[in-house]
Design a protein around this motif. Structure first.
Motif, PDB file in Angstrom:
ATOM      1  N   GLU A  37       0.753  -1.070   0.068  1.00  0.00           N
ATOM      2  CA  GLU A  37      -0.036   0.048  -0.051  1.00  0.00           C
ATOM      3  C   GLU A  37       0.994   1.336  -0.207  1.00  0.00           C
ATOM      4  O   GLU A  37       1.993   1.379   0.290  1.00  0.00           O
ATOM      5  CB  GLU A  37      -0.941   0.117   1.151  1.00  0.00           C
ATOM      6  N   MET A  38       0.365   2.343  -0.277  1.00  0.00           N
ATOM      7  CA  MET A  38       0.958   3.703  -0.363  1.00  0.00           C
ATOM      8  C   MET A  38       0.040   4.725   0.615  1.00  0.00           C
ATOM      9  O   MET A  38      -0.945   4.495   0.694  1.00  0.00           O
ATOM     10  CB  MET A  38       0.778   4.416  -1.917  1.00  0.00           C
ATOM     11  N   CYS A  39       0.856   5.536   0.887  1.00  0.00           N
ATOM     12  CA  CYS A  39       0.384   6.606   1.485  1.00  0.00           C
ATOM     13  C   CYS A  39      -0.617   7.390   0.712  1.00  0.00           C
ATOM     14  O   CYS A  39      -0.205   7.558  -0.421  1.00  0.00           O
ATOM     15  CB  CYS A  39       1.606   7.615   2.185  1.00  0.00           C
ATOM     16  N   PRO A  40      -1.841   7.740   1.262  1.00  0.00           N
ATOM     17  CA  PRO A  40      -2.258   7.867   2.505  1.00  0.00           C
ATOM     18  C   PRO A  40      -3.110   6.697   3.002  1.00  0.00           C
ATOM     19  O   PRO A  40      -3.936   6.882   4.059  1.00  0.00           O
ATOM     20  CB  PRO A  40      -2.983   9.247   2.562  1.00  0.00           C
TER      21      PRO A  40
ATOM     22  N   HIS B  27       4.426  13.977   1.685  1.00  0.00           N
ATOM     23  CA  HIS B  27       4.449  13.652   3.282  1.00  0.00           C
ATOM     24  C   HIS B  27       4.347  15.023   3.817  1.00  0.00           C
ATOM     25  O   HIS B  27       3.697  15.286   4.813  1.00  0.00           O
ATOM     26  CB  HIS B  27       5.719  12.737   3.606  1.00  0.00           C
ATOM     27  N   ALA B  28       5.324  15.914   3.536  1.00  0.00           N
ATOM     28  CA  ALA B  28       5.359  17.207   4.154  1.00  0.00           C
ATOM     29  C   ALA B  28       4.018  18.031   4.228  1.00  0.00           C
ATOM     30  O   ALA B  28       3.832  18.785   5.091  1.00  0.00           O
ATOM     31  CB  ALA B  28       6.663  18.088   3.532  1.00  0.00           C
ATOM     32  N   PHE B  29       3.590  18.155   3.008  1.00  0.00           N
ATOM     33  CA  PHE B  29       2.453  18.974   2.769  1.00  0.00           C
ATOM     34  C   PHE B  29       1.037  18.343   3.171  1.00  0.00           C
ATOM     35  O   PHE B  29       0.186  18.700   3.782  1.00  0.00           O
ATOM     36  CB  PHE B  29       2.167  19.718   1.530  1.00  0.00           C
ATOM     37  N   ARG B  30       0.740  17.002   2.639  1.00  0.00           N
ATOM     38  CA  ARG B  30      -0.277  16.271   2.625  1.00  0.00           C
ATOM     39  C   ARG B  30      -0.663  15.954   4.130  1.00  0.00           C
ATOM     40  O   ARG B  30      -1.567  16.244   4.489  1.00  0.00           O
ATOM     41  CB  ARG B  30      -0.061  14.749   1.882  1.00  0.00           C
TER      42      ARG B  30
END
Lengths: 99, 387
Positions: A37-40, B27-30
């Motif tokens: 799986e990938m973020c998010p 990652h930083a913004f989401r």
């Protein structure tokens, strides 16, 4: 919620040793396979699963995505207390005890 | 030859630092929009601010090879927005995709390949886009404030960073006061800007002291180095490497060299890549399709990330879930196209572009962050976002 303050000193979740992680995994009330799986998506799935669990229940996510070991606990920190186990070869388990 | 060695060293070092610091702009913004997580955001801000100051000094004393200043206009906003949507859907930005490719994610090799398709499609469409997209939407010559401003570059850089710290501290102080406020009278004091700024600066200072104290508490450095690093630590390393690159070669960019790799691979496979205007005359500037130093540099980012991941026990060949394949294919394609339409990716615009105070990059950075914002809200539609 006050605990989602964006300037809180961020603690990394506690790490579990192999034995504790093994025995704790047997107690899981819900297990989510997040390998590949990938973020998010793991964050979203953890939030959804915790919403349907009772206080004290344990949700375990197995993942091969390193960032998940930090941002899943952070995403649900209001709802659950997190511990992490690192296998040492790119596999991880995230233990989330619902508050 | 010496440039080639520098490319290998800089690429490998960046790969290690990206991997250890999880230097991913999605990652930083989401995660900031979704649940107010600022760990990686702080790393990105620290890297931009420090690089701005050190590049301005290097520029002032003449130790630099050149800036990257595309003409500015609405292209930055549109291309940046498409790139931001793409990288959030794909699950990794330009730097995140490269380091995770080295870490063994097949998902991100697929993202890279899809970005290549995006570069190729853009290149074919380029002659049409010149007259229908770039010409009407471009308003001015490319410019960096380091060159345009009458103030000496290092002074300007310090002023910009100081202004940012004041704004940041004010927002921070207000959040804290708001949290402490229990009565209506306290809540009213939230609007007192100087007080909020001061308390924000105090907590910034406390945060920095806390960060430094963290190093003193490390008793086993080897074990600590194998765990993920604080993104701010990675930011310090990235700054040092970026200064070396700036004095010897150029600013740090990723999707430009990737687009050149696409041309090179197609040329090797028998396609006349050089015959396409965008590759032949723009990206390779008429000097022929060959491997350039910045292409070597980004290839070694993958190598560096592999070494760091392998040593840390984080390397693993990871097969994506079937339902994530559309994320890699569509997200990567949008990243490829968007980065050409802007032009520039998150590293070229948010990191290097803001650090060199390029007007185009201010606009493109806004576009990228807006794209992340919209896509984050869509991906979190079931559980909701904090911001």
């Amino acid at each position: 919620m006050s605990s989602t303050d964006w300037e809180d000193v961020v603690e990394m979740p506690d790490e579990l040793d192999d034995e504790t992680a093994e025995s704790l995994a047997d107690d899981a009330d819900e297990f989510q396979d997040m390998k590949g799986e990938m973020c998010p998506y793991p964050q979203v799935e953890a939030k959804k699963a915790l919403a349907s669990l009772d206080s004290g229940d344990l949700l375990v996510q197995e993942t091969d995505h390193v960032p998940s070991t930090e941002n899943v606990p952070k995403a649900v920190e209001d709802d659950a207390e997190a511990k992490v186990w690192r296998s040492g070869d790119g596999l991880y388990r995230i233990f989330l005890h619902k508050r | 030859m010496s440039q080639l060695i520098i490319a290998v060293v800089v690429g490998t070092a960046l790969g290690i630092l990206f991997q250890k610091g999880r230097f991913c702009f999605v990652h930083a913004f989401r995660d900031f929009f979704a649940f107010k997580d600022t760990r990686v955001t702080k790393g990105v801000i620290a890297a931009v601010a420090l690089t701005m100051i050190f590049w301005s000094i290097a520029y002032y004393f003449g130790y630099y090879q050149g800036f990257w200043t595309p003409e500015w206009g609405l292209t930055g906003l549109i291309g940046g927005f498409i790139f931001g949507i793409g990288m959030t859907y794909a699950g990794g930005c330009a730097s995140g995709t490269l380091y995770r490719a080295g870490q063994g994610y097949l998902h991100f090799w697929l993202v890279l390949a899809s970005m290549g398709v995006g570069y190729a499609v853009f290149t074919v469409a380029f002659p049409t886009l010149q007259s229908t997209y770039f010409e009407p939407l471009t308003f001015g010559e490319g410019v960096t404030l380091f060159e345009a401003s009458p103030i000496p570059a290092p002074v300007l850089a310090v002023l910009v960073v100081a202004a940012f710290v004041v704004v940041y501290a004010t927002v921070l102080g207000r959040e804290e006061t708001k949290k402490r406020a229990t009565s209506a009278a306290d809540a009213a004091s939230v609007t007192l800007v100087p007080a909020a700024t001061l308390s924000g600066i105090r907590s910034l200072k406390d945060g920095t002291v806390e960060y430094l104290r963290g190093f003193r508490e490390i008793d086993d450095w080897r074990a600590a180095a194998k765990r993920p690093w604080d993104p701010r630590t990675a930011a310090l390393g990235i700054t040092a490497v970026a200064v070396l690159w700036f004095t010897q070669v150029s600013i740090v960019g990723i999707t430009g060299p990737e687009s050149r790799w696409t041309a090179y691979i197609l040329q090797t496979a028998g396609v006349d890549a050089e015959g396409y205007e965008y590759w032949g005359s723009v990206l390779f500037a008429g000097e022929g399709v060959s491997v350039t130093v910045d292409m070597v540099m980004i290839a070694f980012v993958i190598v560096g990330a592999f070494l760091a991941a392998f040593w840390s026990g984080d390397f693993r060949v990871r097969t994506p879930k079937l339902q994530r394949v559309p994320n890699a294919v569509a997200g990567g394609f949008l990243m490829g196209v968007g980065s050409r339409l802007a032009p520039g990716c998150n590293i070229g615009n948010i990191y290097s572009g803001i650090a060199e105070l390029s007007v185009h990059s201010f606009i493109a950075a806004g576009g990228i962050i807006a794209g992340v914002y919209v896509m984050t809200h869509w991906m979190y539609r079931d559980v909701g976002c904090a911001i």
